[in-house]
Structures are given as C-alpha cells and as structure tokens.
Design an enzyme around this catalytic site. Structure first.
Site, PDB file in Angstrom:
ATOM      1  N   ASP A 150       0.828  -1.211   0.000  1.00 37.17           N
ATOM      2  CA  ASP A 150       0.000   0.000   0.000  1.00 37.17           C
ATOM      3  C   ASP A 150       0.867   1.267   0.000  1.00 37.17           C
ATOM      4  O   ASP A 150       2.102   1.182   0.001  1.00 37.17           O
ATOM      5  CB  ASP A 150      -0.925  -0.038   1.232  1.00 37.17           C
ATOM      6  N   TRP A 186      -3.319   3.822  -5.818  1.00 40.18           N
ATOM      7  CA  TRP A 186      -4.629   4.461  -6.072  1.00 40.18           C
ATOM      8  C   TRP A 186      -4.662   5.489  -7.192  1.00 40.18           C
ATOM      9  O   TRP A 186      -5.604   6.278  -7.263  1.00 40.18           O
ATOM     10  CB  TRP A 186      -5.168   5.148  -4.814  1.00 40.18           C
ATOM     11  N   ASP A 206     -10.416   3.136  -3.517  1.00 41.12           N
ATOM     12  CA  ASP A 206     -11.050   1.847  -3.227  1.00 41.12           C
ATOM     13  C   ASP A 206     -12.403   1.737  -3.932  1.00 41.12           C
ATOM     14  O   ASP A 206     -13.238   2.645  -3.830  1.00 41.12           O
ATOM     15  CB  ASP A 206     -11.272   1.698  -1.711  1.00 41.12           C
TER      16      ASP A 206
HETATM   17  C1  GLA Z   1      -6.095   1.223   1.600  1.00 41.36           C
HETATM   18  C2  GLA Z   1      -6.260   0.282   0.420  1.00 41.36           C
HETATM   19  C3  GLA Z   1      -7.327  -0.738   0.734  1.00 41.36           C
HETATM   20  C4  GLA Z   1      -6.978  -1.501   1.997  1.00 41.36           C
HETATM   21  C5  GLA Z   1      -6.739  -0.537   3.144  1.00 41.36           C
HETATM   22  C6  GLA Z   1      -6.180  -1.246   4.369  1.00 41.36           C
HETATM   23  O1  GLA Z   1      -7.215   2.003   1.775  1.00 41.36           O
HETATM   24  O2  GLA Z   1      -6.595   1.009  -0.736  1.00 41.36           O
HETATM   25  O3  GLA Z   1      -7.492  -1.629  -0.348  1.00 41.36           O
HETATM   26  O4  GLA Z   1      -5.855  -2.291   1.751  1.00 41.36           O
HETATM   27  O5  GLA Z   1      -5.825   0.482   2.787  1.00 41.36           O
HETATM   28  O6  GLA Z   1      -5.907  -0.377   5.417  1.00 41.36           O
END
Ligand code: GLA
Length: 502
Positions: A150, A186, A206
């Site tokens: 991440d 992202w 997300d």
């Molecule tokens: C981010 C990611 C999610 C998930 C969360 C976990 O938001 O984009 O997919 O992995 O972190 O904390």
C-alpha cells in the site's frame, strides 16, 4: 529456479540494480480473495484465513481458478525491538505464519499478505520503508506468494513512489521466491511504469460502492495499452451483494461489475466474506464463460469501449497528503469533515478576535494587524479546501466495451453493454458498421454469457446485424461473445436487433 536464470539475474542485478520484476507470475490476471472488504481490521486471523481456504475448495471457487487467499491490513502488531522483524499478531496467528502458509499450500492454494511502502500501513501497522530487504526475506521465509504493498504514510511524488516500490521489487527479486507484487497507489499514473515494478497496480481509490466502480471503470478505459501478461491495471476488488457484509452493491450491479472486470482483464479478487457468500454471488463468480473472457489475454490484453456517450472523465488524484484531492464520500466522513470544519471556523473566529483585541490594545491597526488577518484567512481557506466534500456520482450514460478473444483464429469478440443510468435505455450499442469494424460485416452470432444463470434474459444466442436493444438501468448490462459461426447460433432468423433484459 534454473541455473542460467539465476546467473542472468545475478549479472543483471550487478549491472543494473533496478531490474524489472522478474517472477514469471501473472501471465493472466490473478484470481483470489482478499479480507479487507469483509473483515476490515477485525477477524484477520489464521482461523478465518483457513476457513476462506476451506470454502474455496468446497464451493468450487478453487476449481473455477481462484488461487490466492490474501490477508489485508491488520495482521501485524509491530516489529521486534531487537531484530526489527515484523511480528504477526500472536493472538490471531498463535502458531505462526508458516503453519498458515503450509495449510493454505496443502489445499493447493497460495497465500497473500499486505504491507506498505511508507512508515505505517493505512491502519497504522508497521510499514516497510527502510525495511524492504528484511521484510521481503521475512515474507519469503514465511512462504508468502503475494504481496499487496500500500501507499499510506509515504511520500506522494512520483519519483519517491517509484523509488520506494522499486526497492521492494528488488528486495523480492533478491529472495529468489516468486512473490506476486501488487502495487496499491490508487492513481492512474502508476500504469505507465507499472509493468516495470509490479504484477498489478491500483489505478483508483477503493472500489467500495457503485460510484467507485464507475470511477474505476472510467479511469481504466484509457489504460488498456499498459496491460500485458505479467502486469495488469487493478481497479480494486469485486464487491458482493450480501447485505451483512460491510460493503455491498445490488445483485445486478454485482454481475455487471464482474462482467466489467472480466472485459478489463482486471485481477478477480473477491472482496466478500466467503462464509456468507450467497448463491447468486457464487454463481456470478464461477461463470466460466465470463472468467474465460478475463483470462483470455492472447489476442487482446485488456478491453476498451468502442461506444460511449459518457461525459469526458477526469480522474481525481488520490493523495493523502493533499486531502483536497481525497474524495470524502461516506456519511461518517462527511459528519467528521463538518465537525472539523466547525471547529476550525470556531478557532479562526477566536483567533481573529484575539488578533483584533491585541491590535486595538496596542493601538496598532496597521501592518501587524493586516499580516495577522492574512495568516488567519489563508489558514481558514486551506481548511475549507481540506474539508471540501466530494460525493462521487455515476453519470447517466451508456458504454459498449469490447475485447478481442483468441479463439477461432482471434476472430471472436467479447462485447459488454453497460447502462450506467438509472432507467432502462435503448441506444445504438454497436450498429452495422461497428460490427463490420469488429470483423462481422454480415452480422454475428451473439452468445449471451449470462443465459445459463438468467434464462429469462432472452435467447442463449442469436444472429445479429446490429446491437441496439434495451438494457435496464441501475447497473444493468448484457454480455455477449460474438463469433461468425452461424452453426453455433440457436436463433439464426434475420433478427436485426436484440432486446435481451438482465
Ligand atoms: C487502503 C487500500 C485498501 C486496503 C486498506 C487497508 O485504503 O486502498 O485496499 O488495503 O488500505 O488499510
């Protein structure tokens, strides 16, 4: 690993330390399950991961091709103060990670884990910044097969992001274990460099509701050129339709998301609690015709729209350090945002009063007061931008996505009609000249890929000279496989149009 392979990698690493990710994985989009959407930070335990593995074997998901059992954030509680080694939560993983990976491997499945390129994960667990080599070794020693890395608590400029991800890539390469690397930054700007660094890269925020499915698809429609065997655009997980899960969409939207992810050659990572999966969702996830489109990447690595009446789309930059870029969309985020904004306004007001009083006392209404006021105004404006509430919406528009398939000498084509609007729509999804451009000047046999599950949706296949039927709203879609073979068509009457419903 073969000796020649090791020698090549060793020499290349000496000459060019940022060698591309070289694990031979992801020749087709990965398939598996992830814990985040169903468990969040709770219940990420060995018992539950094992239960996921058991269900995947017993309910046919494994046979359908799903392999990875991926735990997301919150599995770790910290680092060993002496060795710096990551610690798996001892109450959740009392027998250690190797016991879990053994269990999963014995089921014929693969185990995934989650980390972060910054100092902390998004949920505040330890990140891998400056621990890349040590963490990669730990993952390899635990026999991990997949790492989602991440981007929280990290630098957001492109150079830093790529540099930090490359460090983890090189560290994974150096372990000699073939570990899938999933970048989670992202943003669409990862796509161009993605293949050099990871096996997939998140392109948007997300996908945890229908508007974000729309955003991910609209972002991905321009990125087909970057997908290739070994590296895939990742629009995030598949959402289920079971309402007891933290995140869900309607059954119709669930099927459409699956069809879209299939034609986009996206990773098929189930974001549902497998233990409460509904028959509808399981049927969707195991439709082999649709999975077949996703995994067929020889003739075309990723599909794209050939028709769209949607407005021009500009993806928003996701950047946690520039919160005005970060969409605030959930009810609790809005309430929190308003509360902070109210507090900030109150503080600014008190500050301004204090400022004015001080100025009056000192009988100085000039430069000092102006500077003081300016600073406060800038602070207030910054906070106002920070708090900008941005509710993502789905445009009332329609799209036809296509992807060339490798069967029949690469003449077959998958065609997905998506109605993003709220009401049923009839548009020219693909007229005669569009069909001719796809290689069907005399019409095509259109096989309805959801017919086995939804016989009420029309005929299993029919001969079409144009596609212009009605598609229901609220996430309605129709998914065809077009071929030129009249023999495989159940209805070869000279139907000009389709009126299939889903
Ligand atoms: C981010 C990611 C999610 C998930 C969360 C976990 O938001 O984009 O997919 O992995 O972190 O904390």
């Amino acid at each position: 690993m073969r000796r020649s392979h090791i020698l090549i990698r060793f020499t290349a690493t000496l000459l060019y330390p940022s060698l591309a990710l070289d694990n031979g994985l992801a020749l087709t989009p990965p398939m598996g399950v992830n814990t985040w959407n169903s468990f969040r930070c709770d219940n990420v335990t060995a018992v539950n991961i094992k239960a996921f593995a058991d269900v995947m074997v017993s309910n046919g998901l494994k046979d359908a091709g799903y392999q990875y059992v991926n735990m997301d954030d919150c599995w770790s509680t910290g680092r060993d103060p002496h060795t710096g080694e990551l610690i798996a939560d001892p109450s959740a993983f009392p027998l250690g990670m190797n016991e879990l990976s053994d269990y999963v491997h014995k089921k014929g499945l693969l185990l995934g884990i989650y980390g972060d390129r910054g100092v902390k994960t998004c949920a505040g667990r330890p990140g891998s910044l400056d621990f890349e080599e040590q963490d990669a070794k730990t993952y390899a020693a635990w026999e991990i097969d997949y790492l989602k890395e991440d981007s929280c608590f990290a630098k957001f400029d492109h150079d830093s992001a790529f540099r930090e991800y490359r460090k983890m890539r090189n560290a994974l390469n150096a372990t000699g274990r073939h570990i899938y690397l999933s970048l989670c930054g992202w943003n669409e700007w990862y796509a161009e460099a993605g293949k050099d660094i990871g096996n997939s890269w998140r392109i948007a925020a997300d996908s945890d509701d229908w508007p974000h499915v729309y955003i991910a698809a609209r972002t991905n429609e321009r990125l087909a050129q970057y997908a290739t065997p070994g590296g895939w655009n990742d629009p995030d997980m598949l959402i289920g339709s079971v309402q007891s899960n933290a995140i869900y969409i309607t059954p119709r939207q669930q099927r459409t998301q699956f069809s879209l992810w299939s034609i986009m050659s996206a990773p098929l990572l189930i974001g549902s609690d497998l233990q409460t999966l509904s028959k509808h969702d399981l049927d969707t996830l195991t439709n082999m015709k649709v999975i077949g489109v996703n995994q067929d990447v020889k003739a075309s690595a990723q599909g794209a729209p050939v028709f769209s009446n949607c407005p021009v789309f500009k993806a928003k930059e996701q950047n946690l350090f520039k919160p005005w870029y970060y969409p605030i969309s959930k009810a609790y985020e809005i309430v929190l945002g308003l509360a902070i904004a109210a507090l900030a306004t109150g503080l600014c007001f008190v500050g301004s009063l204090a400022c004015a009083c001080t100025c009056r006392q000192h009988k100085n209404m000039g430069v000092g007061c102006a500077i003081c006021g300016c600073i406060l105004m800038v602070a207030c404006a910054t906070l106002a931008i920070y708090m900008r509430i941005n509710i993502p919406t789905v445009d009332d528009c329609q799209q036809t996505w296509v992807k060339r398939l490798s069967s029949n000498g690469a003449t077959d084509v998958a065609v997905l009609l998506v109605n993003w609007g709220t009401s049923a729509k009839t548009v020219d999804w693909c007229n005669a000249s569009c069909l001719a451009n796809l290689g069907f000047p005399n019409g095509a046999c259109a096989e309805n890929l959801w017919f086995d599950y939804e016989p009420e949706s029309g005929q299993s296949s029919r001969w079409l000279r144009s596609i212009s039927g009605i598609v229901p709203g609220d996430g309605g879609s129709i998914f065809y496989r077009l071929s030129s073979s009249q023999a495989s068509c159940t209805n070869t009457s000279s139907a000009q149009q389709t009126s299939l419903m889903m």
